[in-house]
Design an enzyme around this catalytic site. Sequence first.
Site, mmCIF file in Angstrom:
data_model
loop_
_atom_site.group_PDB
_atom_site.id
_atom_site.type_symbol
_atom_site.label_atom_id
_atom_site.label_comp_id
_atom_site.label_asym_id
_atom_site.label_seq_id
_atom_site.Cartn_x
_atom_site.Cartn_y
_atom_site.Cartn_z
ATOM 1 N N ASP A 41 -13.821 1.353 10.649
ATOM 2 C CA ASP A 41 -14.206 0.001 11.046
ATOM 3 C C ASP A 41 -13.427 -0.989 10.188
ATOM 4 O O ASP A 41 -12.946 -0.659 9.095
ATOM 5 C CB ASP A 41 -15.702 -0.188 10.854
ATOM 6 C CG ASP A 41 -16.218 -1.466 11.498
ATOM 7 O OD1 ASP A 41 -15.518 -2.033 12.361
ATOM 8 O OD2 ASP A 41 -17.321 -1.910 11.138
ATOM 9 N N ALA B 257 0.840 -1.202 0.000
ATOM 10 C CA ALA B 257 0.000 0.000 0.000
ATOM 11 C C ALA B 257 0.874 1.249 0.000
ATOM 12 O O ALA B 257 1.938 1.275 0.637
ATOM 13 C CB ALA B 257 -0.918 0.001 1.209
ATOM 14 N N PRO B 258 0.467 2.290 -0.717
ATOM 15 C CA PRO B 258 1.253 3.533 -0.726
ATOM 16 C C PRO B 258 1.279 4.188 0.648
ATOM 17 O O PRO B 258 0.360 4.015 1.444
ATOM 18 C CB PRO B 258 0.512 4.395 -1.751
ATOM 19 C CG PRO B 258 -0.880 3.853 -1.799
ATOM 20 C CD PRO B 258 -0.747 2.394 -1.541
ATOM 21 N N GLY B 259 2.331 4.940 0.910
ATOM 22 C CA GLY B 259 2.463 5.632 2.179
ATOM 23 C C GLY B 259 3.670 5.143 2.953
ATOM 24 O O GLY B 259 4.366 4.220 2.534
ATOM 25 N N ILE B 260 3.916 5.768 4.087
ATOM 26 C CA ILE B 260 5.039 5.397 4.948
ATOM 27 C C ILE B 260 4.707 4.090 5.659
ATOM 28 O O ILE B 260 3.633 3.941 6.245
ATOM 29 C CB ILE B 260 5.312 6.509 5.983
ATOM 30 C CG1 ILE B 260 5.661 7.817 5.269
ATOM 31 C CG2 ILE B 260 6.437 6.101 6.931
ATOM 32 C CD1 ILE B 260 5.772 9.008 6.206
ATOM 33 N N ARG B 261 5.612 3.155 5.628
ATOM 34 C CA ARG B 261 5.371 1.871 6.276
ATOM 35 C C ARG B 261 5.318 2.042 7.787
ATOM 36 O O ARG B 261 6.131 2.733 8.383
ATOM 37 C CB ARG B 261 6.465 0.868 5.905
ATOM 38 C CG ARG B 261 6.441 0.462 4.439
ATOM 39 C CD ARG B 261 7.335 -0.741 4.207
ATOM 40 N NE ARG B 261 7.441 -1.067 2.778
ATOM 41 C CZ ARG B 261 8.112 -2.116 2.301
ATOM 42 N NH1 ARG B 261 8.765 -2.912 3.145
ATOM 43 N NH2 ARG B 261 8.168 -2.334 1.012
ATOM 44 N N MET C 193 5.233 0.620 11.871
ATOM 45 C CA MET C 193 6.098 -0.221 12.676
ATOM 46 C C MET C 193 5.384 -1.469 13.175
ATOM 47 O O MET C 193 6.028 -2.409 13.646
ATOM 48 C CB MET C 193 6.632 0.573 13.874
ATOM 49 C CG MET C 193 7.408 1.821 13.474
ATOM 50 S SD MET C 193 7.871 2.842 14.884
ATOM 51 C CE MET C 193 9.173 1.846 15.594
ATOM 52 N N LYS D 38 -4.425 -5.641 6.228
ATOM 53 C CA LYS D 38 -3.446 -5.295 7.261
ATOM 54 C C LYS D 38 -3.093 -6.537 8.086
ATOM 55 O O LYS D 38 -3.992 -7.212 8.605
ATOM 56 C CB LYS D 38 -4.003 -4.189 8.160
ATOM 57 C CG LYS D 38 -4.454 -2.947 7.393
ATOM 58 C CD LYS D 38 -5.168 -1.931 8.265
ATOM 59 C CE LYS D 38 -4.228 -1.193 9.164
ATOM 60 N NZ LYS D 38 -4.902 -0.041 9.828
#
Length: 587
Positions: A373, A317-321, A323, A338
């Site tokens: 949700d 998925a795009p974006g900052i990974r 933790m 997720k």
Amino acid sequence: MAWIEAKRIAEVILAGFERHYRLFREITAGAKARFESADWPAVQMAASERISFYDTRIAETIARLRREFNLRDPSDALWRRVKVEYLRLLPQHHQPELAETYYNSVFCRLFDRHYYNNSYIFVWPLISTEHLEAEIPIFRAYYPARDGFTRVIANLLRHTGLRRPFRDRRRDIRCIMRAIRERFPANRALQQNFQIVVLRPLFYRNKGAYLIGKAINGADQTPFAIPILNDEQQGLYVDTLLTGEEEISDIFSFARAYFMVDTEVPAAVVDFLRPLMPRKGKAELYTAIGLQKFGKAEFYRDFLKHLRYSTDDFVVAPGIRGMVMCVFTLPSFPFVFKIIKDRFPPPKESSRELVKQKYQLVKMHDRVGRMADSWEYSHVAFPLRRFAPALREMLESECAASIEVQGDQLIIKHLYIERRMTPLNLYLHTADDEDLRHAIAEYGDAIKQLAAANIFPGDFLFKNFGVTRQGRVVFYDYDELCYLTECHFRAIPEAPNPEMEMGEDVWYTAGPNDVFPEEFETFLLTDPRIRKIFRELHSELLDPAWWRARQDHIRAGHLEDIFPYLTERRFRPKREDCPRMSSGIRE
């Protein structure tokens, strides 16, 4: 004989479902009395309690099956026969789709995923719900051309079945009529068979009761909702008139708590709602009315169909990974998947079980339109060939304990699925001045509304928030989430000397629950444009006194008014005959 045992097993499972739905309807039907008595703590307790009903009944049914039967391996012909016998019990049932899902849940708790196929469970539904009708019709039809708009609106309010009186019904009618005239041109021709059709059951949630319907004018259908609120001193009143797909979809958002809607035939209610919100599938609508387990099953069916008719690959998925979670998506499918990572790098202090508890907290809590949700799944099979190399490498290195390769399938042992949004940090990076201001306004409002619901996000970084298609900012990273009342909001103490204040290291210590709101500006508002807008719109969020005041409010038992529609939509005293309403929190 085997068929007699199969029939008895089927009857026990269906009896378990019918007990579940009877108790589900009892607590749902109680929403009317809780609303009329303004028992808001009981409203919240019932909403949370009802979510746990399903798993409790499943456990009871499994315990009874183990107590009364010798449950053999499903490779035995017995379990194929059980499904056949169960199916024979459903043709006259009013909730057959829910009963099929209940059967699946029981079977899947008992046996290994190798048997999760249509020979043993209802991967695909076998009983149609298209013909189902409740004994009492689920909606009423009104004819303004025959009876007049004013009388029809009066009847709408009279037929709600609410016993608590409206504080000024005539004034509410005038406000609704004024809203109709403002939003619909006077020259719009009304067909001779113009109708207003309204669902009989009210939709209860938090401090509101919603009348849901549609205006039918020839081939045109306009959805509408009338929110009814309870002035605890003076009685009920109509808060606004919502019209059109966008406004109706907002109150059914995936970021809101589930409605309480008492219905004998849920399929009929969902069939009524679907044309009003064509962008929402059956899975989302069943979930919105509290039948999230069937919504989850229906979503998975939609997902299987999409896989069959698409060819793109699953990708990171795009974006900052993050933790804590590995997140991936299928570009042609508007959801993200997720998985909890095997290990969390320092300074993150958490555990798999704690993360799962946070997601369950969000499920049980009022999400006030600001927390996404999710559907939780176990042992889901994905086509291995559809995973991009970079994604597979990420999963194998960071989530090895949660995945397993079996032939041409990748089995994910535990995951969450959520509606995909644009990460706020990416949105801000490309936003023009107008969009930037709107996003920061939304971001601050999201934090304030979560605080009103006794939720503290923990991590305020922009990457932990998403922007929906409608431009709404929603929080979706829950590993550091906690109750607001658990936090200790402190002001930064003065430095002992100027040298320490100018140094890189802080001169004060922080306990596990200590929060210093003044630090938000340092760590979050590094962009001067964002800082200026944030300080203009939300400077109170940098003040520990504001946070402590919110805590005091919650501890005193106050439940904030948070409306699932714009403040501007609420009826205002434009003229003398419209009621004055409290402002509540901006939404």
